[in-house]
Design an enzyme around this catalytic site. Structure first.
Site, short mmCIF file in Angstrom:
data_model
loop_
_atom_site.label_atom_id
_atom_site.label_comp_id
_atom_site.label_asym_id
_atom_site.label_seq_id
_atom_site.Cartn_x
_atom_site.Cartn_y
_atom_site.Cartn_z
N HIS A 102 29.83 44.52 -36.74
CA HIS A 102 30.78 45.38 -36.04
C HIS A 102 30.85 44.86 -34.61
O HIS A 102 29.84 44.39 -34.07
CB HIS A 102 30.29 46.83 -35.94
CG HIS A 102 29.99 47.51 -37.23
ND1 HIS A 102 28.81 47.36 -37.90
CD2 HIS A 102 30.73 48.41 -37.94
CE1 HIS A 102 28.83 48.12 -38.99
NE2 HIS A 102 29.97 48.77 -39.05
N ASP A 105 27.98 45.94 -32.48
CA ASP A 105 26.63 45.46 -32.83
C ASP A 105 26.25 44.28 -31.96
O ASP A 105 25.07 44.08 -31.65
CB ASP A 105 26.55 44.91 -34.27
CG ASP A 105 26.96 45.89 -35.31
OD1 ASP A 105 26.84 47.09 -35.08
OD2 ASP A 105 27.42 45.42 -36.39
C1 XUL Z 1 28.11 52.73 -43.61
C2 XUL Z 1 28.39 51.34 -44.02
C3 XUL Z 1 28.92 50.47 -42.93
C4 XUL Z 1 29.98 49.52 -43.36
C5 XUL Z 1 30.60 48.75 -42.25
O1 XUL Z 1 27.59 53.51 -44.61
O2 XUL Z 1 28.17 50.94 -45.13
O3 XUL Z 1 27.86 49.80 -42.36
O4 XUL Z 1 29.49 48.62 -44.29
O5 XUL Z 1 31.17 49.57 -41.29
#
Ligand code: XUL
Ligand code: CO
Length: 437
Positions: A102, A105
């Site tokens: 993300h 992150d």
């Molecule tokens: C949350 C989840 C996230 C997604 C990416 O449950 O799985 O980490 O994979 O936003």
């Protein structure tokens, strides 16, 4: 390697099934052929930055417990840079070819959106250099639209249009960054896209707005030449009471209703599947037969808990059915198997990062070999074909061809009303699976 973060960890060797070394592969050999592809080509493993690099080991009852070499660096940008270098050391030592992140992150938020984007740009430049020198690749990028308090009511489904605009600006930037780093996919997990209570919610408007948002994302991506695959990641609940993208079927309905089928596939996660009351195989199978199997978030949820524990997958039995579906689908590319998984809080030592990934990689490698043997032998497929053979001949074929309706079927049934069925042989089939494992 200069300036290593994990000097005691070697490049993980393959030692075979007899090895007792937790830092050696028992089954995963990147260049081993299974059918017409290598393990690396089939499995397309990916590290999840948020769990493995940014995650602290905190839970709702306690602060972070993880011991990580970069945590002693107090300047947030210096820490972010160190963490990114550590990520590439981990990818190299584990032979993991991909990673996912993300936006938030990898770089800290600033006081303003402009400052936040500047921080991100600096880390992205560093990441681009590390990608170029290592040959590692970005499986997918995404935007964190759920952590900051501005997203308390959601992002694209917020009641506040200013939040919608801010989220759009954030996703625009995240798509640009993903494109710049050669990302092969871009993921939308609906972080807080759902509702807490219907008493304050206009569900129709929220869903229409979510569709507007995704269309804008697709239009912008095409405008800047991003050719990667867009993915939606279903999850039924947590953090909201009801998440709109609750499972694969709900996503399919949404994508069809809003004319998004040409642009999106689905990223399926085991823990989300079981929270929705499905098996992982059910979700992958549903995506496969609807042509939307995009990528997998490979983890495992605790069956006794009602939340997202995101464990490293070590259950070979379940993993066999995952790989069975993947092989039947003809593979995952451009998707992959992303370890959206965190170590348990008591597994807080740096070595656990490697031990945990080795355990999961071996699980899928072993499952790949079992699934491939199972599929090549054809015992299950033959049983299923035989079970449905009445639709390949006589009246069944006419049903399938569309050459009969209720009137003709009534005439047929009047003549054939003494029906015999055959056993489904579930126990026999489960015993067959066990023979391959
Ligand atoms: C949350 C989840 C996230 C997604 C990416 O449950 O799985 O980490 O994979 O936003
Ligand atoms: Co996920």
């Amino acid at each position: 390697m200069m300036n290593e973060f994990f000097p005691d960890i070697p490049k993980i060797p393959f030692e075979g099934p007899e090895s007792r070394n937790p830092l050696a592969f028992k089954f995963y050999q990147s260049d081993k052929k299974v059918g017409d592809k290598t393990m690396e080509q089939h499995l397309r493993f990916s590290l999840a930055y948020w769990h493995t690099m940014t995650g602290t080991g905190s839970d709702p009852f306690g602060v972070g417990a993880n011991l990580r070499p970069w945590l002693s660096i107090s300047d947030p940008m210096e820490q972010a840079r160190a963490r990114m270098r550590a990520c590439f050391e981990i990818l190299e030592k584990l032979q993991v070819p991909f990673f996912c992140f993300h936006d938030r992150d990898i770089a800290p938020e600033g006081e303003t959106l402009r400052q936040t984007n500047k921080n991100l740009d600096q880390i992205v430049e560093q990441t681009r250099e590390l990608i170029a020198s290592s040959g590692k690749k970005l499986l997918w990028g995404t935007a964190c639209l759920f952590n900051h308090p501005r997203y308390v009511h959601g992002a694209a489904t917020s009641c506040n249009a200013e939040v919608f605009a801010y989220a759009a600006a954030q996703v625009k930037k995240a798509i640009e960054v993903t494109h710049y780093l050669g990302g092969q996919n871009y993921v939308f997990w609906g972080g807080r896209e759902g509702y807490d209570t219907l008493l304050n919610t206009d569900m129709g408007l929220e869903l229409d707005n979510l569709a507007r948002f995704l269309h804008m994302a697709v239009d912008y991506a095409r405008q800047i030449g991003f050719k990667g695959q867009f993915l939606i990641e279903p999850k039924p609940k947590e953090p909201t009471v009801h998440q709109y993208d609750s499972d694969v079927e709900a996503c399919l309905n949404f994508l069809r209703k809003y004319d998004l089928m040409d642009h999106f596939k689905i990223n399926i996660e085991q823990n989300h599947a079981i929270l929705a009351g499905h098996t992982y195989q059910h979700e992958i199978y549903t995506a496969r037969i609807n042509g939307v199997l995009g990528s997998l978030d490979a983890n495992e949820g605790a069956y006794l808990l009602g939340w997202d524990t995101d464990q490293m997958a070590t259950n070979i039995y379940e993993a066999v059915f995952v790989l069975y579906e993947v092989l039947k689908a003809g593979g995952l590319e451009p998707g992959g198997l992303n370890f959206d998984a965190k170590l348990r809080r008591p597994s807080f030592e740096p070595d656990d990062i490697f031990i945990g990934h080795v355990a999961a990689m071996d699980t899928y490698a072993r499952a790949l070999e079992v699934a491939h043997k199972l599929l090549s032998a054809g015992e299950i497929e033959e049983f299923i074909a035989e079970r449905y053979k009445s639709f390949g001949e006589g009246i069944g074929k006419q049903i399938v061809d569309g050459s009969v309706g209720f009137t003709e079927l009534e005439t047929y049934a009047m003549e054939h009303d003494q029906i015999s069925n055959r056993s489904g042989r579930r126990e026999m089939l489960e015993a067959i699976i066990n023979r391959y494992i």
